[in-house]
Scaffold this active site. Structure first.
Site, short mmCIF file in Angstrom:
data_model
loop_
_atom_site.label_atom_id
_atom_site.label_comp_id
_atom_site.label_asym_id
_atom_site.label_seq_id
_atom_site.Cartn_x
_atom_site.Cartn_y
_atom_site.Cartn_z
CB SER A 1 -0.85 -0.03 1.28
OG SER A 1 -1.52 1.20 1.48
CE1 TYR B 1 -4.44 -1.69 5.39
CE2 TYR B 1 -3.50 0.45 4.83
CZ TYR B 1 -3.98 -0.80 4.45
OH TYR B 1 -4.00 -1.14 3.11
P1 NAD Z 1 -11.15 -6.28 -0.70
O1 NAD Z 1 -11.88 -6.24 0.59
O2 NAD Z 1 -11.94 -6.30 -1.94
O3 NAD Z 1 -10.13 -7.49 -0.71
C1 NAD Z 1 -9.61 -8.05 0.46
C2 NAD Z 1 -10.02 -9.51 0.50
O4 NAD Z 1 -9.40 -10.12 1.65
C3 NAD Z 1 -11.53 -9.70 0.64
O5 NAD Z 1 -12.00 -10.51 -0.42
C4 NAD Z 1 -11.69 -10.39 1.99
O6 NAD Z 1 -12.73 -11.35 2.02
C5 NAD Z 1 -10.32 -11.04 2.18
N1 NAD Z 1 -10.03 -11.28 3.58
C6 NAD Z 1 -10.05 -10.38 4.60
N2 NAD Z 1 -9.75 -10.97 5.75
C7 NAD Z 1 -9.53 -12.29 5.46
C8 NAD Z 1 -9.18 -13.41 6.24
N3 NAD Z 1 -9.00 -13.32 7.57
N4 NAD Z 1 -9.03 -14.61 5.61
C9 NAD Z 1 -9.22 -14.71 4.27
N5 NAD Z 1 -9.55 -13.67 3.49
C10 NAD Z 1 -9.70 -12.48 4.08
O7 NAD Z 1 -10.19 -5.00 -0.69
P2 NAD Z 1 -8.91 -4.64 -1.61
O8 NAD Z 1 -8.80 -3.17 -1.50
O9 NAD Z 1 -8.96 -5.29 -2.91
O10 NAD Z 1 -7.73 -5.25 -0.71
C11 NAD Z 1 -6.71 -6.08 -1.24
C12 NAD Z 1 -5.36 -5.62 -0.69
O11 NAD Z 1 -5.10 -4.31 -1.20
C13 NAD Z 1 -5.29 -5.51 0.83
O12 NAD Z 1 -4.07 -6.07 1.27
C14 NAD Z 1 -5.30 -4.01 1.07
O13 NAD Z 1 -4.64 -3.66 2.27
C15 NAD Z 1 -4.58 -3.51 -0.16
N6 NAD Z 1 -4.78 -2.10 -0.49
C16 NAD Z 1 -6.01 -1.60 -0.80
C17 NAD Z 1 -6.16 -0.25 -1.09
C18 NAD Z 1 -7.50 0.36 -1.42
O14 NAD Z 1 -7.60 1.62 -1.45
N7 NAD Z 1 -8.53 -0.43 -1.70
C19 NAD Z 1 -5.04 0.59 -1.08
C20 NAD Z 1 -3.79 0.05 -0.78
C21 NAD Z 1 -3.67 -1.29 -0.49
#
Ligand code: NAD
Length: 263
Positions: A144, A157
């Site tokens: 991130s 976080y």
């Molecule tokens: P998202 O919620 O769509 O994806 C995260 C997934 O992780 C979900 O499908 C959820 O079911 C799964 N998950 C959560 N806890 C879990 C657990 N204990 N066991 C199994 N699965 C679990 O959100 P996203 O934004 O696509 O997130 C993906 C990655 O991207 C994450 O690591 C997040 O920190 C990172 N990220 C997101 C952003 C943003 O702005 N969306 C920015 C920077 C980084």
């Protein structure tokens, strides 16, 4: 011909957001099959409906050693090998400030956020290691802007994503020369990223914050907010041995220019 012809991958948190976009892009790039680790049976059904026999879905919790092993074994049993691990499942903290939490809540939220965002990555790496050494494959972890800068979340976080930097570097060191280990660091992206149950935010979604899309777009030098698909090319590049075999311990920033944003 795709860049990942015949590859077999495993993506954690692949039912939604960035993970799901990676699954779709990997299949489009020629992957023979993708294992997907998801949190619920509903999520599993949706993936099978869209991708059919190109995916094998495991329901589990990334904080569980046995669930990580089961996801790796299901992938190898179905598709015969593992070339790429994408550790991606994560939870955000909705900017939870330390002083607004009780000390008890801080302890619980630390365990939950670090449990998913850090322990989940370490366990996936451990479960996949032998298969990746055998294939000469690679690991890619979703970090991130919060892996490098303050302000993209609260202390729990941000600290969890900074920990991911150390994890990538040390795993790259440990696994060289057999397995490359890299990361992708997205910035604000339109996804349903949730919060921790320990803060009562397990049903809250990032994309539902009022004004979220406009405020991210306006703050970034590139003046837009990313969709999950905007990051997937980085995962393809890092997974592809033909295109990035000299790259390990690298983290590709895909954040619309967070570092050079006007303050
Ligand atoms: P998202 O919620 O769509 O994806 C995260 C997934 O992780 C979900 O499908 C959820 O079911 C799964 N998950 C959560 N806890 C879990 C657990 N204990 N066991 C199994 N699965 C679990 O959100 P996203 O934004 O696509 O997130 C993906 C990655 O991207 C994450 O690591 C997040 O920190 C990172 N990220 C997101 C952003 C943003 O702005 N969306 C920015 C920077 C980084």
């Amino acid at each position: 011909m795709g860049w990942l012809n015949g590859y077999v991958a495993l993506v954690t948190g692949g039912a939604s957001g960035i993970g799901r976009a990676v699954v779709k892009r990997f299949i489009a790039e020629g992957c023979a099959g993708v294992g997907v680790m998801v949190r619920s049976a509903d999520q599993a059904d949706g993936l099978v409906a869209e991708f059919g026999d190109k995916v094998v879905v495991s329901v589990g919790d990334v904080r569980s050693p046995a669930d990580n092993v089961a996801a790796v074994e299901a992938t190898v049993a179905r598709f015969g090998k593992l070339d790429t691990l994408v550790g991606n499942a994560g939870v955000w903290d909705f900017f939870a400030k330390l002083e607004r939490m009780s000390t008890e809540q801080v302890a619980e939220s630390f365990d939950e956020i670090f449990g998913v965002n850090v322990k989940g990555y370490v366990l996936a790496a451990s479960a996949a290691a032998a298969h990746l050494r055998a294939s000469g494959g690679s690991m890619i972890f979703t970090l991130s802007n919060s892996a490098f800068y303050a302000g993209g979340g609260g202390p729990l976080y941000v600290a969890s994503k900074h920990a991911g930097v150390g994890l990538i570097k040390q795993l790259a060191y440990e696994f060289a020369p057999d397995v490359r280990v890299n990361g992708v660091a997205p910035g604000g992206t339109v996804t349903p990223l949730r919060g921790p149950a320990s803060l009562g935010k397990q049903e809250k979604r990032l994309s539902e914050i009022p004004g979220f899309e406009d405020s991210v777009a306006n703050a970034m030098p590139l003046k837009f907010i990313a969709q999950p698909e905007d990051h997937t090319g980085h995962y393809v590049l890092l997974a592809s041995k033909a295109n990035s075999r000299a790259t390990t311990a690298a983290i590709l920033q895909s954040d619309c220019g967070w570092e050079i944003r006007p303050m």
